[in-house]
Design a protein around this motif. Structure first.
Motif, PDB file in Angstrom:
ATOM      1  N   GLU A  60      -4.615  -5.107 -19.239  1.00 52.05           N
ATOM      2  CA  GLU A  60      -4.983  -6.383 -18.614  1.00 52.05           C
ATOM      3  C   GLU A  60      -3.787  -6.939 -17.843  1.00 52.05           C
ATOM      4  N   ILE A  61      -4.044  -7.376 -16.613  1.00 55.92           N
ATOM      5  CA  ILE A  61      -3.007  -7.930 -15.754  1.00 55.92           C
ATOM      6  C   ILE A  61      -3.488  -9.269 -15.208  1.00 55.92           C
ATOM      7  N   LYS A  62      -2.633 -10.297 -15.303  1.00 57.04           N
ATOM      8  CA  LYS A  62      -2.968 -11.606 -14.733  1.00 57.04           C
ATOM      9  C   LYS A  62      -2.492 -11.684 -13.286  1.00 57.04           C
ATOM     10  N   SER A  63      -1.265 -11.236 -13.035  1.00 53.86           N
ATOM     11  CA  SER A  63      -0.691 -11.209 -11.696  1.00 53.86           C
ATOM     12  C   SER A  63       0.575 -10.370 -11.756  1.00 53.86           C
ATOM     13  N   GLY A  64       1.135 -10.061 -10.592  1.00 52.80           N
ATOM     14  CA  GLY A  64       2.369  -9.303 -10.574  1.00 52.80           C
ATOM     15  C   GLY A  64       2.554  -8.533  -9.289  1.00 52.80           C
ATOM     16  N   PHE A  65       3.449  -7.551  -9.357  1.00 52.51           N
ATOM     17  CA  PHE A  65       3.777  -6.727  -8.203  1.00 52.51           C
ATOM     18  C   PHE A  65       3.845  -5.259  -8.601  1.00 52.51           C
ATOM     19  N   LEU A  66       3.502  -4.409  -7.657  1.00 58.39           N
ATOM     20  CA  LEU A  66       3.583  -2.960  -7.831  1.00 58.39           C
ATOM     21  C   LEU A  66       4.586  -2.434  -6.814  1.00 58.39           C
ATOM     22  N   GLU A  67       5.467  -1.528  -7.264  1.00 54.09           N
ATOM     23  CA  GLU A  67       6.405  -0.882  -6.351  1.00 54.09           C
ATOM     24  C   GLU A  67       6.367   0.625  -6.582  1.00 54.09           C
ATOM     25  N   LYS A  68       6.147   1.364  -5.509  1.00 53.57           N
ATOM     26  CA  LYS A  68       6.198   2.831  -5.529  1.00 53.57           C
ATOM     27  C   LYS A  68       7.251   3.221  -4.517  1.00 53.57           C
ATOM     28  N   GLY A  69       8.384   3.761  -4.983  1.00 57.16           N
ATOM     29  CA  GLY A  69       9.466   4.157  -4.098  1.00 57.16           C
ATOM     30  C   GLY A  69       9.276   5.554  -3.554  1.00 57.16           C
ATOM     31  N   ASN A  70      10.342   6.098  -2.963  1.00 51.96           N
ATOM     32  CA  ASN A  70      10.290   7.442  -2.387  1.00 51.96           C
ATOM     33  C   ASN A  70      10.148   8.529  -3.440  1.00 51.96           C
ATOM     34  N   GLY A  71      10.694   8.302  -4.623  1.00 50.68           N
ATOM     35  CA  GLY A  71      10.600   9.296  -5.695  1.00 50.68           C
ATOM     36  C   GLY A  71       9.262   9.218  -6.393  1.00 50.68           C
ATOM     37  N   ASP A  72       9.181   9.800  -7.559  1.00 52.86           N
ATOM     38  CA  ASP A  72       7.936   9.778  -8.327  1.00 52.86           C
ATOM     39  C   ASP A  72       7.998   8.742  -9.441  1.00 52.86           C
ATOM     40  N   GLU A  73       8.499   7.537  -9.112  1.00 57.13           N
ATOM     41  CA  GLU A  73       8.537   6.444 -10.078  1.00 57.13           C
ATOM     42  C   GLU A  73       7.692   5.286  -9.570  1.00 57.13           C
ATOM     43  N   LEU A  74       6.920   4.720 -10.474  1.00 54.63           N
ATOM     44  CA  LEU A  74       6.023   3.617 -10.173  1.00 54.63           C
ATOM     45  C   LEU A  74       6.339   2.491 -11.140  1.00 54.63           C
ATOM     46  N   SER A  75       6.552   1.265 -10.621  1.00 55.31           N
ATOM     47  CA  SER A  75       6.883   0.118 -11.455  1.00 55.31           C
ATOM     48  C   SER A  75       5.922  -1.007 -11.200  1.00 55.31           C
ATOM     49  N   LEU A  76       5.506  -1.664 -12.291  1.00 53.81           N
ATOM     50  CA  LEU A  76       4.696  -2.870 -12.202  1.00 53.81           C
ATOM     51  C   LEU A  76       5.453  -3.978 -12.911  1.00 53.81           C
ATOM     52  N   LEU A  77       5.602  -5.109 -12.227  1.00 54.82           N
ATOM     53  CA  LEU A  77       6.155  -6.309 -12.833  1.00 54.82           C
ATOM     54  C   LEU A  77       4.980  -7.256 -12.995  1.00 54.82           C
ATOM     55  N   VAL A  78       4.627  -7.572 -14.244  1.00 53.13           N
ATOM     56  CA  VAL A  78       3.384  -8.321 -14.489  1.00 53.13           C
ATOM     57  C   VAL A  78       3.628  -9.578 -15.301  1.00 53.13           C
TER      58      VAL A  78
END
Length: 79
Positions: A60-78
Motif C-alpha cells: 500500500e502506498i499513499k504517495s511518494g516518488f519512484l526513481e529508476k537510474g541507469n543501472g538495475d536499481e529501483l527506489s521508491l520513497l513513500v
C-alpha cells in the motif's frame, strides 16, 4: 533488478525482483529489468512487487516518488 522501498519509518522492502507495477501521476506503469531511466511521482493505491518466482506481492502506498537510474536499481520513497 534490485528494489528498495523506503519510508520515514525505515525500509519497507529490499530485494531482487522481476518487476514492479505502480500508479503514477501520469498513469499505471510496470517497470521491468532494463527499463529506461525514470523519475515520477506516485499516487495513492496498491503497488505490486513481482518476485523472481512470479508472485505478486501487494504494497500500500499513499504517495511518494519512484526513481529508476541507469543501472538495475529501483527506489521508491513513500509516505
Amino acid at each position: 533488478m534490485k528494489l528498495r522501498i523506503l519510508s520515514l519509518k525505515g525500509i519497507k522492502y529490499e530485494g531482487e525482483v522481476s518487476g514492479l507495477n505502480v500508479k503514477t501521476s501520469s498513469g499505471e506503469i510496470t517497470v521491468l529489468d532494463n527499463h529506461r531511466s525514470l523519475i515520477t511521482s506516485l499516487k495513492n493505491g496498491t503497488a505490486y512487487i513481482i518476485t523472481k518466482a512470479g508472485e505478486r506481492v501487494p504494497v500500500e502506498i499513499k504517495s511518494g516518488f519512484l526513481e529508476k537510474g541507469n543501472g538495475d536499481e529501483l527506489s521508491l520513497l513513500v509516505d
